[in-house]
Design a protein around this motif. Structure first.
Motif, short mmCIF file in Angstrom:
data_model
loop_
_atom_site.label_atom_id
_atom_site.label_comp_id
_atom_site.label_asym_id
_atom_site.label_seq_id
_atom_site.Cartn_x
_atom_site.Cartn_y
_atom_site.Cartn_z
N LYS A 129 51.73 55.99 14.58
CA LYS A 129 52.82 54.90 14.01
C LYS A 129 52.25 53.47 14.00
N LEU A 130 51.53 53.22 15.17
CA LEU A 130 50.80 52.02 15.35
C LEU A 130 49.78 51.77 14.25
N LEU A 131 48.93 52.85 14.11
CA LEU A 131 47.77 52.72 12.98
C LEU A 131 48.50 52.35 11.72
N ASP A 174 36.63 54.49 29.58
CA ASP A 174 35.91 54.19 28.39
C ASP A 174 36.35 54.98 27.22
N PRO A 175 36.55 54.23 25.99
CA PRO A 175 37.19 54.68 24.84
C PRO A 175 36.61 55.84 24.07
N VAL A 176 35.17 55.93 24.38
CA VAL A 176 34.19 57.10 23.74
C VAL A 176 34.64 58.33 24.42
N GLU A 177 34.68 58.45 25.87
CA GLU A 177 35.39 59.60 26.54
C GLU A 177 36.97 59.77 25.82
N SER A 178 37.41 58.86 25.74
CA SER A 178 38.86 58.85 25.82
C SER A 178 39.25 59.70 24.30
N ILE A 179 38.28 59.28 23.25
CA ILE A 179 38.32 60.29 22.08
C ILE A 179 37.98 61.47 22.32
N LYS A 180 36.85 61.64 22.85
CA LYS A 180 36.36 63.16 23.07
C LYS A 180 37.55 64.00 23.85
N ASN A 181 38.14 63.34 24.60
CA ASN A 181 39.26 63.95 25.58
C ASN A 181 40.56 64.05 24.70
N GLY A 182 40.55 63.45 23.58
CA GLY A 182 41.88 63.54 22.71
C GLY A 182 42.79 62.52 23.41
N ILE A 183 42.60 61.54 23.93
CA ILE A 183 43.33 60.38 24.69
C ILE A 183 43.63 59.36 23.61
N ILE A 184 42.54 58.83 23.03
CA ILE A 184 42.70 57.96 21.94
C ILE A 184 42.36 58.54 20.59
N ARG A 185 43.06 58.27 19.48
CA ARG A 185 42.91 58.61 18.09
C ARG A 185 41.65 58.01 17.89
N LYS A 186 40.79 58.73 17.12
CA LYS A 186 39.22 58.22 16.71
C LYS A 186 40.00 57.00 15.63
N ASP A 187 40.75 57.39 14.61
CA ASP A 187 40.97 56.36 13.61
C ASP A 187 41.42 54.91 14.08
N LEU A 188 42.14 55.09 15.07
CA LEU A 188 43.09 54.00 15.80
C LEU A 188 41.79 53.04 16.39
N PHE A 189 40.93 53.84 17.29
CA PHE A 189 39.61 52.91 17.92
C PHE A 189 38.91 52.40 16.71
#
Length: 494
Positions: free
Chosen positions: A265-267, A297-312
């Motif tokens: 929703k933020l995206l 680390d946002p790269v690790e967060s993306i790999k772990n499904g914690i941060i959406r890649k498109d939001l990053f």
């Protein structure tokens, strides 16, 4: 074990939980209501069990009660914010997970697990009120405190790493692009965020900060995007932080703690430049600059499904990494001096500095809490000082001094092994011309001996790897940046 005894055990277990539990039968009558739910709703469980839900909560009906809705539809509700009134007229806000109880395909009851967030909601509304009041005063041109106090002048350090981060932040301040700041806890992420805002064209507009880890996702959604009356039980017409920060900056702290659904929703808001209040169909245009921070680390967060890649990708238009203190050790002396001067004013002290041994401990210490830990350690030490002018070992917090004591004991216990295994013969270890093979470690100033030993170990390791700093650091089991600092400290060149 008898069924009755087992049932009593289960009831006792449920009664000591810190979350509320409410169970209805198929007719909407309460069959179980634990003590935590009683505390949440300010009711005596004895006066609730056996009664119909609507008798106890006359403000609810079959559409607005999550328990009755689930009982009638068989659909599970997860983490729904609900504001309602008990029969005494007291307002309650809870975040509820409600599910049907079935016997085969037949719905025989409903279970609700509730977490009290009444005080949290009241606190968030007070913050919203204060922030909105500040925004209105700013727009009217009146003097007020815009919830920021840091500028780039408050970022202390001369290391290459911190200068690089500050340089990027200053450039970002000249644009309106979104910014993502990554730094461990205590590195000063909000200091950077406020500095960017105060150096930007938005400096005279609102700066609003929201910690994404502090609130349940459903409550955070309403705070960010706003709500309309009737959008959910207890909802009122209220602008969200995006509307309140219109024309200014919204800091989303610990974005990695925001739920994936809310991230989507933020995206959409970032893509469309508009918000839709919870429960509303109207679109409200907003002009808000987002500065987001993450302590992982946002790269690790993306790999772990914690941060959406498109939001990053949307947030990380400008990506700033703040180095941890252990990677900028050359800044520790200047930071120490800065904090001591500031704490002297705060505590009414006249401390001049720290002893040589304390400074060595500070430089060798890993600082898992980073700059915030350094400041707190200095404040704790200065509280232990009497009339002394310098912070010494006995003033340090125990967890720091204990590490030093262990290190000192290690050198004493293994001084003979150090002579035999690290050095071959009498090697001068510093400008004083001391010879480690000929001296008694216990008879010389400990810091000088340790410095000399450390210097020679680093020198020998560098020679063994033909000056390759990366390989030498791996052998010594320290960070490359730490090795570079120590080389500079001891005047070693490749």
């Amino acid at each position: 074990m008898a069924a009755g005894l087992l049932e009593n055990f289960f009831r006792e277990i449920l009664d000591v939980l810190d979350v509320g539990i409410h169970i209805l039968d198929a007719n909407g009558n309460t069959v179980y209501y634990n003590s935590a739910m009683g505390r949440l709703e300010r009711l005596d469980p004895a006066n609730v069990v056996g009664k119909n839900l609507l008798e106890v909560f006359p403000s609810l009906n079959r559409e607005t009660s999550t328990l009755l809705y689930v009982l009638n539809t068989g659909k599970t509700i997860i983490d729904k914010v609900q504001t309602y009134f008990n029969f005494k007229g007291q307002e309650i806000t809870a975040i509820n997970t409600t599910c049907p109880l079935k016997k085969g395909e037949e719905i025989v009851g409903a279970l609700e697990i509730a977490k009290d967030i009444t005080m949290l909601k009241e606190l968030s509304e007070k913050v919203l009120f204060l922030q909105n009041s500040t925004k209105n005063k700013l727009e009217r041109g009146k003097e007020c405190h815009p919830f920021t106090r840091f500028t780039f002048d408050d970022i202390i350090g001369e290391s290459r790493e911190i200068k690089k981060a500050v340089s990027m932040a200053k450039k970002a301040a000249q644009t309106s692009s979104q910014v993502l700041i990554y730094g461990e806890t205590g590195t000063g992420k909000e200091l950077f965020a406020q500095s960017i805002h105060n150096a930007s064209a938005r400096r005279n507009r609102a700066f609003i900060a929201q910690n994404c880890a502090a609130l349940p996702e459903s409550l955070l959604e309403g705070i960010l995007f706003g709500t309309v009356k009737g959008g959910f039980t207890g909802a009122i017409d209220r602008p969200g932080l995006f509307e309140q920060a219109d024309g200014g900056t919204l800091l989303l702290d610990e974005i990695n703690s925001m739920g994936i659904n809310l991230q989507a929703k933020l995206l959409r808001v970032l893509q469309e430049g508009a918000v839709r209040r919870v429960g509303d169909t109207n679109i409200i245009p907003v002009n808000v600059r987002i500065i987001a921070t993450t302590n992982e680390d946002p790269v690790e967060s993306i790999k772990n499904g914690i941060i959406r890649k498109d939001l990053f990708y949307r947030l990380g238009v400008v990506y700033i990494k703040i180095p941890p203190l252990r990677e900028r050790r050359e800044d520790i002396p200047v930071l120490t001096k800065y904090f001591i001067n500031r704490l002297n004013d705060k505590l009414g002290k006249k401390v001049l500095g720290v002893s040589h041994q304390v400074m060595k401990v500070f430089i060798d210490y890993e600082w898992p809490g980073n700059i915030r830990e350094l400041e707190n350690a200095l404040e704790g030490s200065m509280n232990m000082i009497g009339d002394e002018s310098y912070i010494d070992m006995e003033h340090l917090p125990f967890y720091i001094s204990e590490q030093c004591n262990q290190k000192c004991d290690l050198y004493k216990d293994f001084k003979s092994e150090i002579r035999e295994e690290v050095f071959s013969g009498d090697i001068p270890i510093n400008d004083h011309g001391l010879n480690i093979g000929a001296m008694d470690i216990t008879d010389s100033p400990l810091d000088r001996v340790i410095d000399g030993i450390e210097r020679e170990i680093i020198l020998k390791t560098l020679k063994a790897y033909s000056g390759n700093i990366t390989k030498a650091a791996e052998k010594l089991r320290i960070k490359r940046q730490t090795l570079q600092y120590k080389m500079k400290k001891y005047g070693l060149t490749i």
